[in-house]
Design a protein around this motif. Structure first.
Motif, PDB file in Angstrom:
ATOM      1  N   GLU A 149      26.031  69.585  73.229  1.00  0.00           N
ATOM      2  CA  GLU A 149      25.444  69.690  71.940  1.00  0.00           C
ATOM      3  C   GLU A 149      25.999  70.667  71.569  1.00  0.00           C
ATOM      4  OE1 GLU A 149      23.112  67.626  74.342  1.00  0.00           O
ATOM      5  OE2 GLU A 149      23.830  65.652  73.838  1.00  0.00           O
ATOM      6  N   ARG A 150      25.082  71.661  72.201  1.00  0.00           N
ATOM      7  CA  ARG A 150      25.217  73.246  71.813  1.00  0.00           C
ATOM      8  C   ARG A 150      25.886  73.719  71.645  1.00  0.00           C
ATOM      9  NH1 ARG A 150      21.460  75.563  67.884  1.00  0.00           N
ATOM     10  NH2 ARG A 150      21.391  77.171  69.222  1.00  0.00           N
ATOM     11  N   LEU A 151      27.274  73.522  72.585  1.00  0.00           N
ATOM     12  CA  LEU A 151      28.263  74.113  72.926  1.00  0.00           C
ATOM     13  C   LEU A 151      29.683  73.833  72.211  1.00  0.00           C
ATOM     14  CD1 LEU A 151      29.212  75.108  76.829  1.00  0.00           C
ATOM     15  CD2 LEU A 151      27.503  76.119  75.065  1.00  0.00           C
ATOM     16  N   LEU A 152      28.892  72.297  71.813  1.00  0.00           N
ATOM     17  CA  LEU A 152      30.217  71.309  70.549  1.00  0.00           C
ATOM     18  C   LEU A 152      29.389  71.430  68.858  1.00  0.00           C
ATOM     19  CD1 LEU A 152      29.915  68.155  72.385  1.00  0.00           C
ATOM     20  CD2 LEU A 152      31.585  69.579  72.265  1.00  0.00           C
ATOM     21  N   GLU A 153      28.467  72.075  69.000  1.00  0.00           N
ATOM     22  CA  GLU A 153      28.058  72.688  67.412  1.00  0.00           C
ATOM     23  C   GLU A 153      28.422  73.930  67.421  1.00  0.00           C
ATOM     24  OE1 GLU A 153      24.146  74.254  65.476  1.00  0.00           O
ATOM     25  OE2 GLU A 153      23.649  72.760  67.277  1.00  0.00           O
ATOM     26  N   LEU A 154      28.371  74.749  68.413  1.00  0.00           N
ATOM     27  CA  LEU A 154      29.058  76.577  68.228  1.00  0.00           C
ATOM     28  C   LEU A 154      30.826  76.014  67.750  1.00  0.00           C
ATOM     29  CD1 LEU A 154      29.615  79.222  68.246  1.00  0.00           C
ATOM     30  CD2 LEU A 154      29.909  78.971  71.204  1.00  0.00           C
ATOM     31  N   GLN A 155      31.517  75.089  68.875  1.00  0.00           N
ATOM     32  CA  GLN A 155      33.280  75.131  67.848  1.00  0.00           C
ATOM     33  C   GLN A 155      32.767  74.405  67.083  1.00  0.00           C
ATOM     34  OE1 GLN A 155      34.196  71.232  70.790  1.00  0.00           O
ATOM     35  NE2 GLN A 155      36.257  72.923  71.138  1.00  0.00           N
ATOM     36  N   ARG A 156      32.290  73.518  66.578  1.00  0.00           N
ATOM     37  CA  ARG A 156      32.681  73.364  65.328  1.00  0.00           C
ATOM     38  C   ARG A 156      32.153  74.047  64.213  1.00  0.00           C
ATOM     39  NH1 ARG A 156      30.360  68.606  67.724  1.00  0.00           N
ATOM     40  NH2 ARG A 156      28.272  68.562  67.053  1.00  0.00           N
ATOM     41  N   ALA A 157      31.258  75.240  64.670  1.00  0.00           N
ATOM     42  CA  ALA A 157      31.211  76.108  63.744  1.00  0.00           C
ATOM     43  C   ALA A 157      32.459  77.203  63.569  1.00  0.00           C
ATOM     44  CB  ALA A 157      29.959  77.345  63.730  1.00  0.00           C
ATOM     45  N   ILE A 158      32.939  77.577  64.556  1.00  0.00           N
ATOM     46  CA  ILE A 158      33.867  78.335  64.875  1.00  0.00           C
ATOM     47  C   ILE A 158      36.095  77.303  64.002  1.00  0.00           C
ATOM     48  CG2 ILE A 158      36.052  79.201  65.643  1.00  0.00           C
ATOM     49  CD1 ILE A 158      33.438  79.769  68.204  1.00  0.00           C
ATOM     50  N   ASN A 172      34.692  75.740  61.896  1.00  0.00           N
ATOM     51  CA  ASN A 172      34.823  75.297  60.363  1.00  0.00           C
ATOM     52  C   ASN A 172      35.818  76.865  59.033  1.00  0.00           C
ATOM     53  OD1 ASN A 172      34.378  72.767  60.182  1.00  0.00           O
ATOM     54  ND2 ASN A 172      32.292  73.296  60.703  1.00  0.00           N
ATOM     55  N   GLN A 173      36.008  77.652  60.876  1.00  0.00           N
ATOM     56  CA  GLN A 173      36.386  78.869  59.756  1.00  0.00           C
ATOM     57  C   GLN A 173      37.658  78.715  59.130  1.00  0.00           C
ATOM     58  OE1 GLN A 173      33.880  81.101  57.862  1.00  0.00           O
ATOM     59  NE2 GLN A 173      32.401  79.277  59.627  1.00  0.00           N
ATOM     60  N   PRO A 174      38.450  79.600  58.589  1.00  0.00           N
ATOM     61  CA  PRO A 174      39.975  79.427  58.499  1.00  0.00           C
ATOM     62  C   PRO A 174      40.595  80.019  59.136  1.00  0.00           C
ATOM     63  CG  PRO A 174      38.626  80.783  56.497  1.00  0.00           C
ATOM     64  CD  PRO A 174      38.133  80.053  57.535  1.00  0.00           C
ATOM     65  N   TYR A 175      40.211  80.456  60.328  1.00  0.00           N
ATOM     66  CA  TYR A 175      41.307  81.881  60.745  1.00  0.00           C
ATOM     67  C   TYR A 175      41.623  81.237  62.268  1.00  0.00           C
ATOM     68  CZ  TYR A 175      37.814  84.977  58.092  1.00  0.00           C
ATOM     69  OH  TYR A 175      37.679  85.618  56.973  1.00  0.00           O
ATOM     70  N   PHE A 176      41.343  80.134  62.680  1.00  0.00           N
ATOM     71  CA  PHE A 176      41.555  79.469  64.005  1.00  0.00           C
ATOM     72  C   PHE A 176      42.300  78.062  63.723  1.00  0.00           C
ATOM     73  CE2 PHE A 176      37.445  82.627  64.811  1.00  0.00           C
ATOM     74  CZ  PHE A 176      38.281  83.688  65.075  1.00  0.00           C
ATOM     75  N   SER A 177      43.371  78.471  64.694  1.00  0.00           N
ATOM     76  CA  SER A 177      43.657  76.593  64.594  1.00  0.00           C
ATOM     77  C   SER A 177      43.555  76.089  65.787  1.00  0.00           C
ATOM     78  CB  SER A 177      45.386  76.824  64.969  1.00  0.00           C
ATOM     79  OG  SER A 177      45.792  77.277  66.180  1.00  0.00           O
ATOM     80  N   ASN A 178      42.976  76.423  66.897  1.00  0.00           N
ATOM     81  CA  ASN A 178      42.478  76.000  68.231  1.00  0.00           C
ATOM     82  C   ASN A 178      41.320  76.970  69.098  1.00  0.00           C
ATOM     83  OD1 ASN A 178      42.498  75.859  70.976  1.00  0.00           O
ATOM     84  ND2 ASN A 178      42.750  73.826  70.827  1.00  0.00           N
ATOM     85  N   VAL A 179      40.143  76.173  68.767  1.00  0.00           N
ATOM     86  CA  VAL A 179      38.327  76.493  69.398  1.00  0.00           C
ATOM     87  C   VAL A 179      38.368  76.351  71.260  1.00  0.00           C
ATOM     88  CG1 VAL A 179      36.305  77.343  69.709  1.00  0.00           C
ATOM     89  CG2 VAL A 179      37.981  76.836  67.511  1.00  0.00           C
ATOM     90  N   GLN A 180      38.596  76.730  72.074  1.00  0.00           N
ATOM     91  CA  GLN A 180      37.547  75.979  73.462  1.00  0.00           C
ATOM     92  C   GLN A 180      36.654  76.767  73.720  1.00  0.00           C
ATOM     93  OE1 GLN A 180      40.837  76.674  76.181  1.00  0.00           O
ATOM     94  NE2 GLN A 180      41.566  74.760  75.449  1.00  0.00           N
ATOM     95  N   VAL A 181      35.463  76.072  73.828  1.00  0.00           N
ATOM     96  CA  VAL A 181      33.739  76.927  74.361  1.00  0.00           C
ATOM     97  C   VAL A 181      33.511  75.877  75.550  1.00  0.00           C
ATOM     98  CG1 VAL A 181      31.179  76.963  73.512  1.00  0.00           C
ATOM     99  CG2 VAL A 181      33.198  77.241  71.788  1.00  0.00           C
ATOM    100  N   ASP A 182      32.880  77.377  76.571  1.00  0.00           N
ATOM    101  CA  ASP A 182      32.143  76.923  78.450  1.00  0.00           C
ATOM    102  C   ASP A 182      32.043  77.679  78.490  1.00  0.00           C
ATOM    103  OD1 ASP A 182      32.259  75.468  80.139  1.00  0.00           O
ATOM    104  OD2 ASP A 182      34.600  74.581  80.189  1.00  0.00           O
ATOM    105  N   LEU A 183      31.231  76.843  79.680  1.00  0.00           N
ATOM    106  CA  LEU A 183      30.741  78.052  80.511  1.00  0.00           C
ATOM    107  C   LEU A 183      31.209  79.053  81.608  1.00  0.00           C
ATOM    108  CD1 LEU A 183      26.725  76.324  81.470  1.00  0.00           C
ATOM    109  CD2 LEU A 183      26.850  78.000  78.644  1.00  0.00           C
ATOM    110  N   ALA A 184      30.729  80.053  81.661  1.00  0.00           N
ATOM    111  CA  ALA A 184      31.097  80.826  82.700  1.00  0.00           C
ATOM    112  C   ALA A 184      30.630  80.365  83.957  1.00  0.00           C
ATOM    113  CB  ALA A 184      31.239  82.741  83.191  1.00  0.00           C
ATOM    114  N   GLU A 185      31.074  79.544  85.329  1.00  0.00           N
ATOM    115  CA  GLU A 185      30.380  79.205  86.621  1.00  0.00           C
ATOM    116  C   GLU A 185      30.377  80.175  87.560  1.00  0.00           C
ATOM    117  OE1 GLU A 185      31.165  75.058  87.804  1.00  0.00           O
ATOM    118  OE2 GLU A 185      32.817  75.223  86.374  1.00  0.00           O
ATOM    119  N   PRO A 186      29.582  80.359  88.137  1.00  0.00           N
ATOM    120  CA  PRO A 186      28.810  80.904  89.159  1.00  0.00           C
ATOM    121  C   PRO A 186      29.377  80.740  90.388  1.00  0.00           C
ATOM    122  CG  PRO A 186      27.296  80.000  89.006  1.00  0.00           C
ATOM    123  CD  PRO A 186      28.365  79.400  88.238  1.00  0.00           C
ATOM    124  N   THR A 187      29.584  81.050  91.210  1.00  0.00           N
ATOM    125  CA  THR A 187      30.181  81.081  92.085  1.00  0.00           C
ATOM    126  C   THR A 187      29.574  79.167  93.950  1.00  0.00           C
ATOM    127  OG1 THR A 187      29.073  82.119  93.892  1.00  0.00           O
ATOM    128  CG2 THR A 187      31.296  82.961  92.593  1.00  0.00           C
TER     129      THR A 187
END
Length: 577
Positions: free
Chosen positions: A216-225, A227-242
């Motif tokens: 839910e927190r990653l989705l909150e960041l995605q929505r916050a970005i 909501n800005q007028p600068y970006f048409s597409n936003v993807q938020v994820d974690l960098a996975e370890p091996t």
């Protein structure tokens, strides 16, 4: 040629199925005999084969719903294209869930037993429920998501088994999950910025390094970005370890610090949009908007809008800075609005101001300083000019399940402002306004909506000294239906002038007979007045149609204004390009 077509046409037939509804619906959609009933190219041998093997197909489909020993009888009556295939299915006893065994291994079992217990409590196929293959698959997927969405990002399913005992009409389920190590959020990594500063993304980031991972927190960041007028597409994820790093952390009962990866795609610096629409309040409309997102080469946003309606014209220009480190945006703006012959009055309103606002997940606070200069011309009377410098605070809360077609939650907006005489103002007054719209779902589709709107200008001065655009009138599509637009206020000769006080409310029930189509019944009431003593309330009742169109909600109502003994249509629709 005609003879062969006539012979082929006789291969068509009808199918009648007698079975429990849930099974009947599946057979009517998937059974070969039902799917090919209107085909005219089925040979007699193919038809006979489908009739002979229908029991095997019924058994296959019935087993997915928990019936593992159905008895099927198929008979054919009639000849040629008058044939009817009667299929009777006795499904027998349905297989029920007898035992469920869910096991979670890994750090979650000791670190967070509460989360594991919640996963078990929300298991989607509990003891006593009929066994369905689709439910079994979904229950396993939901259980895995429950682990992965909070703390244990790398959780996986390691085993599952559904043991069905047809003779006992029972199913024993077991599933095994490995939680993997706990994840906490690391530093932000941003990719894709070229025109606009990466700092924009960092300034609106609500996450804290070191906090436990939650989807839910990653989705909150995605929505916050977004909501800005600068970006048409936003993807938020974690960098996975091996896998080796993850296994090592799990073995040592350690947490994994995972950077948050943000990938953005930017809008061009220029953007143009337009739209058309119609409402019974102000007539047909056409609008256009031009935005430039890199003013002064510093990501300032220049936003210009123009709207022309039959009874109203509107123009707006704003220059806004990008969000600062506290996510606030500072802007300067000016607007022009003119309404023509609304209840025999013309109103021209100029407005200019400064604003500091912030848009968060649910809350939008705004502090502003506005200067209003209004010219009100009642029919056959001299014009009334009024001005005011108003420092104000506005607050909006949005807590709905869907911002376009809400079914649950509410939207609340409030405003408070003050003006002092002789400080660029003609009168001293305190202005307050509030509006709430509550959405309550009824059943799977229906909806109950309640609305309350209150406004007041507290002053000892002549109300005419307060700019007309800061006073109130009622009536119209989004106010009290059954009355014309802004027809409720202070009578003055042939005109209706804005008043000091406003109060309106509405109750509406919507019945949705299809996902996109519904009908409504409503009751509106309220008033706008300068004097609260002996106030006259206006009531409107009516019915309407609702359409969730691809471009937004469309509303068509017919309302009866009880105090004026009149029917009025109310229509609202718009199309964006």
């Amino acid at each position: 040629m005609l003879a062969s077509e006539a012979l082929a046409a006789r291969a068509a037939y009808k199918v009648e199925i007698e079975a429990p509804k849930v099974l009947k619906d599946i057979l009517e959609e998937h059974l070969d005999l039902a799917r090919y009933a209107t085909r005219t190219d089925i040979s007699e041998d193919q038809f006979a084969y489908m009739v002979e093997t229908v029991g095997e197909q019924v058994r296959q489909f019935a087993s997915t719903e928990g019936w593992f020993d159905p008895e099927t009888k198929a008979t054919v009556t009639g000849e040629g294209d008058s044939r009817v295939v009667h299929i009777s299915v006795d499904p027998g006893a349905r297989t029920l869930i007898r035992r469920v065994d869910l096991e979670v291994t890994g750090p979650a079992a000791t670190q967070n037993p509460q989360q594991v217990n919640e996963m078990r409590a929300k298991w989607g196929l509990p003891v006593g429920d009929p066994f369905r293959q689709a439910d079994w698959d979904k229950a396993k997927e939901d259980a895995l998501v429950a682990l992965q969405s909070h703390t244990y990002y790398g959780a996986k399913q390691t085993a599952s088994r559904a043991r069905v005992e047809p003779d006992e009409h029972a199913a024993d389920l077991s599933a095994r999950f490995e939680s993997g190590p706990a994840y906490v959020l690391g530093a932000l990594e941003v990719e894709g910025t070229r025109r606009y500063p990466e700092q924009i993304v960092r300034n609106v980031n609500p996450l804290r390094e070191g906090e436990p991972y939650r989807v839910e927190r990653l989705l909150e960041l995605q929505r916050a970005i977004q909501n800005q007028p600068y970006f048409s597409n936003v993807q938020v994820d974690l960098a996975e370890p091996t896998p080796a790093e993850s296994a090592d952390a799990a073995a040592k009962d350690e947490t994994v610090v995972a950077p948050v990866k943000v990938r953005v795609r930017e809008y061009p610096t220029h953007r143009v949009s337009s739209g058309v629409g119609f409402t019974t309040d102000t007539g047909a409309q056409v609008e256009g908007r031009y935005s430039y997102y890199n003013l002064f080469n510093r990501a300032w946003v220049l936003d210009t809008q123009a709207r022309i309606e039959q009874k109203r014209q509107y123009g707006f220009i704003e220059a806004a800075m990008p969000p600062d480190s506290h996510t606030y945006r500072n802007s300067i703006y000016t607007s022009y609005e003119r309404t023509i012959d609304v209840e025999s009055t013309d109103l021209t309103s100029w407005r200019a101001g400064l604003k500091r606002s912030r848009s968060r997940e649910k809350y939008d606070p705004t502090v502003s300083l506005d200067f209003y200069y209004d010219t009100l011309v009642p029919f056959g009377q001299p014009e009334q000019i009024s001005k005011a410098l108003v420092p104000a605070f506005a607050w909006t809360r949005r807590d709905v399940d869907n911002p376009v077609f809400p079914r649950r939650g509410n939207v609340i907006s409030t405003q408070i402002g003050v003006a002092a005489k002789n400080i660029l103002s003609d009168a001293t007054f305190l202005r307050m306004y509030g509006r709430i719209r509550q959405y309550v779902p009824v059943g799977n589709r229906d909806l109950f909506i309640a609305r309350l709107e209150l406004g007041a200008n507290m002053t000892s001065a002549d109300p005419a000294l307060i700019p007309a655009s800061l006073r109130f009138r009622a009536g119209g599509t989004d106010s009290i239906r059954g009355y014309s637009y802004q027809s409720i206020g202070t009578p003055n000769g042939a005109s209706v002038l804005p008043a000091r006080f406003l109060g309106t409310g509405s109750l509406e029930y919507q019945y949705w007979f299809k996902p996109e189509w519904g009908v409504a019944a409503f009751w509106d009431m309220g008033t706008a007045t300068n004097d609260l003593h002996g106030v006259k309330l206006y009531h409107g009742v009516g019915v309407g149609a609702r359409w969730r169109s691809p471009v937004g909600p469309v509303q068509l109502d017919i309302a009866y204004g009880i105090q004026q003994n009149q029917f009025r249509p109310h229509i609202s629709l718009g199309v964006a390009f």
